[in-house]
Design an enzyme around this catalytic site. Structure first.
Site, PDB file in Angstrom:
ATOM      1  N   CYS A 255       7.148   1.722  -5.812  1.00  0.00           N
ATOM      2  CA  CYS A 255       8.031   2.541  -4.974  1.00  0.00           C
ATOM      3  C   CYS A 255       9.379   2.816  -5.640  1.00  0.00           C
ATOM      4  CB  CYS A 255       8.223   1.925  -3.596  1.00  0.00           C
ATOM      5  SG  CYS A 255       8.716   0.188  -3.592  1.00  0.00           S
TER       6      CYS A 255
ATOM      7  N   ASP B 142      10.343   8.772   1.654  1.00  0.00           N
ATOM      8  CA  ASP B 142       9.616   7.510   1.495  1.00  0.00           C
ATOM      9  C   ASP B 142       8.619   7.611   0.333  1.00  0.00           C
ATOM     10  OD1 ASP B 142       8.184   5.160   1.797  1.00  0.00           O
ATOM     11  OD2 ASP B 142       8.249   5.240   3.989  1.00  0.00           O
TER      12      ASP B 142
ATOM     13  N   HIS C 296       6.395   5.522  -0.455  1.00  0.00           N
ATOM     14  CA  HIS C 296       5.174   4.768  -0.180  1.00  0.00           C
ATOM     15  C   HIS C 296       4.021   5.654   0.294  1.00  0.00           C
ATOM     16  CE1 HIS C 296       8.576   1.941   0.315  1.00  0.00           C
ATOM     17  NE2 HIS C 296       7.778   1.113  -0.326  1.00  0.00           N
TER      18      HIS C 296
END
Length: 472
Positions: free
Chosen positions: A305, A429, A431
């Site tokens: 990440c 994000d 992820h």
């Protein structure tokens, strides 16, 4: 260098004309002044072609054809010279004109709002109606040098809601003629012997109220050799000399053009902003690419990440023209940390995490970009960092990487109220593991506004705030 007053952010319709003009001239001398005269005459011939009756504009994805030098005569016959420019849009086939069965079966996807751009193709009529004459053949034996290239014409004009096709054609002809003059200047200025550098028109969106301008550069000449030109442009448009506006990477990307690398750009633009009492928005400035898990045929799910957040930051510096190097891969990031002595050689090719401090080090090593680090001892303190984050996005405008525990995210902006202290964070994000689907990414919150409870209230966080270099 050609300048246009077009501005995609304003109301109205943008007409964009693209197409090749064949440049051919015969040189019977290597004398520089004589060659320049021949080249100038060739450009004058091309300007005459643009003003001729055989010059044609076709509206892309439509049956519309316009002869701008015949009083803006057009087909189909329902279109007249007095037809409003915006009415041309109804003739253009769009994605929305799918069959009703497809429409009902599919949910309308989100699209980043963009200006109303009508694309036209530049063409020349080869034959004219009339009796055919018998062919004749002449043969001349002579030693000549033939210079051939294709000029990539690319002009834009902005029309208002009251402008007609006749008005648009007049302005387009002016722009095309002017662009040929600018191409002539660039060609003669950068000619080396008998080698021609193709003049390359690029569009740049400047801060309000300047809008969209067009500049002609010599193709193949790197940005590093055009700094004098850029300084002249900064002075002409009264722009600060501490950030790039006219590097090729800053060229305006028209909404109908797909990005070849496949990454989404600026997905946050489709989001609805939060409403806070006396609140203001402080957002990332410019364009970035969304980098996340599982892209680039790399399975980094569960460990990559921070690498992806770093890639998003690197894409920002690349697409703002500060650096020319590609976005680094995971291995290149790891190798950079080994090169500066931060990691052992075995780190390259591993699945080890990195954090904000490593992101700061890689930005400095690979991009020459410095960063500030904001230390937060526990997540609950982030709610009080509104002023610092607002100031960062106001002055630097770069994406921020935040790491804490085992998670990393990218902060793209804040909505903050100075009077109440309320704050919301715009989070990208890394992820996410799915496809580049803007609808899913925004609906499911992979790019979205988050409250202070988004952060683990007891975990520590480090924020890497990249600083914008001062250069043109």
């Amino acid at each position: 260098m050609v300048v246009s007053d077009s501005d995609p952010s304003e109301s109205g319709t943008i007409f964009r004309v693209k197409g090749p003009l064949e440049f051919k001239c015969q040189l019977d001398s290597t004398d520089a002044s004589l060659m320049h005269k021949v080249i100038s005459r060739t450009f004058e011939t091309l300007r005459s072609q643009v003003k001729s009756d055989s010059f044609v504009l076709t509206v892309c994805e439509s049956p519309v054809i316009i002869w701008p030098n015949r009083g803006a005569y057009a087909t189909p016959e329902e279109i007249t010279p007095d037809t409003l420019c915006e009415d041309i849009q109804q003739w253009i086939k769009t994605d929305e004109q799918e069959s009703t069965s497809k429409k009902s079966a599919k949910k309308k996807s989100k699209k980043i709002s963009a200006a109303n751009v009508i694309n036209l193709r530049l063409m020349m009529e080869v034959t004219r109606p009339g009796p055919l004459s018998a062919p004749t053949l002449n043969r001349t034996v002579q030693k000549l040098q033939l210079l051939c290239t294709t000029l990539p014409m690319d002009c834009v004009v902005r029309t208002t809601c009251s402008d007609t096709i006749r008005v648009a054609c007049e302005r387009l002809l002016e722009e095309l003629t002017h662009q040929l003059y600018e191409m002539e200047k660039v060609t003669l200025q950068h000619m080396k012997g008998t080698a021609l550098l193709v003049p390359e028109p690029l569009h740049f969106l400047l801060p309000e109220p300047k809008g969209l301008v067009t500049v002609v550069y010599p193709a193949g000449v790197p940005d590093s050799q055009l700094e004098t030109h850029r300084k002249e442009l900064h002075q002409r448009f009264e722009l600060p000399e501490d950030r790039p506006y006219f590097r090729r990477a800053n060229a305006y990307h028209f909404p109908n053009e797909a990005y070849k690398d496949g990454y989404l750009r600026n997905p946050h633009l489709v989001l609805t902003h939060p409403t806070l009492e006396n609140g203001k928005l402080y957002l990332v400035q410019g364009i970035y690419s969304y980098h996340h898990y599982m892209q680039d045929r790399m399975d980094d799910n569960g460990w990559g990440c921070a690498y992806r957040s770093l890639q998003t930051i690197c894409s920002w510096f690349q697409q703002q023209g500060y650096v020319e190097r590609p976005v680094p891969t995971h291995k290149e990031i790891q190798q950079a940390l080994v090169d500066i002595g931060d990691k052992q050689a075995s780190f390259v090719g591993s699945r080890q995490w990195i954090g904000s401090i490593e992101v700061q080090a890689v930005l400095d090593q690979l991009l020459g970009v410095t960063s500030k680090i904001m230390f937060v001892s526990q997540g609950s303190e982030l709610a009080s960092k509104g002023r610092e984050l607002a100031n960062h996005f106001l002055t630097e405008g770069t994406p921020v990487m935040i790491g804490g525990g085992v998670l990393a995210h990218t902060i793209l902006g804040v909505a903050w109220s100075e009077t109440t202290g309320q704050i919301r964070y715009l989070i990208l994000d890394p992820h996410y593991t799915g496809a580049e689907d803007l609808q899913v990414i925004t609906d499911k919150g992979w790019c979205g506004w988050k409250g202070p409870d988004f952060w683990d209230q007891t975990a520590y966080y480090n924020l890497c705030l990249p600083q914008r270099p001062k250069s043109i």
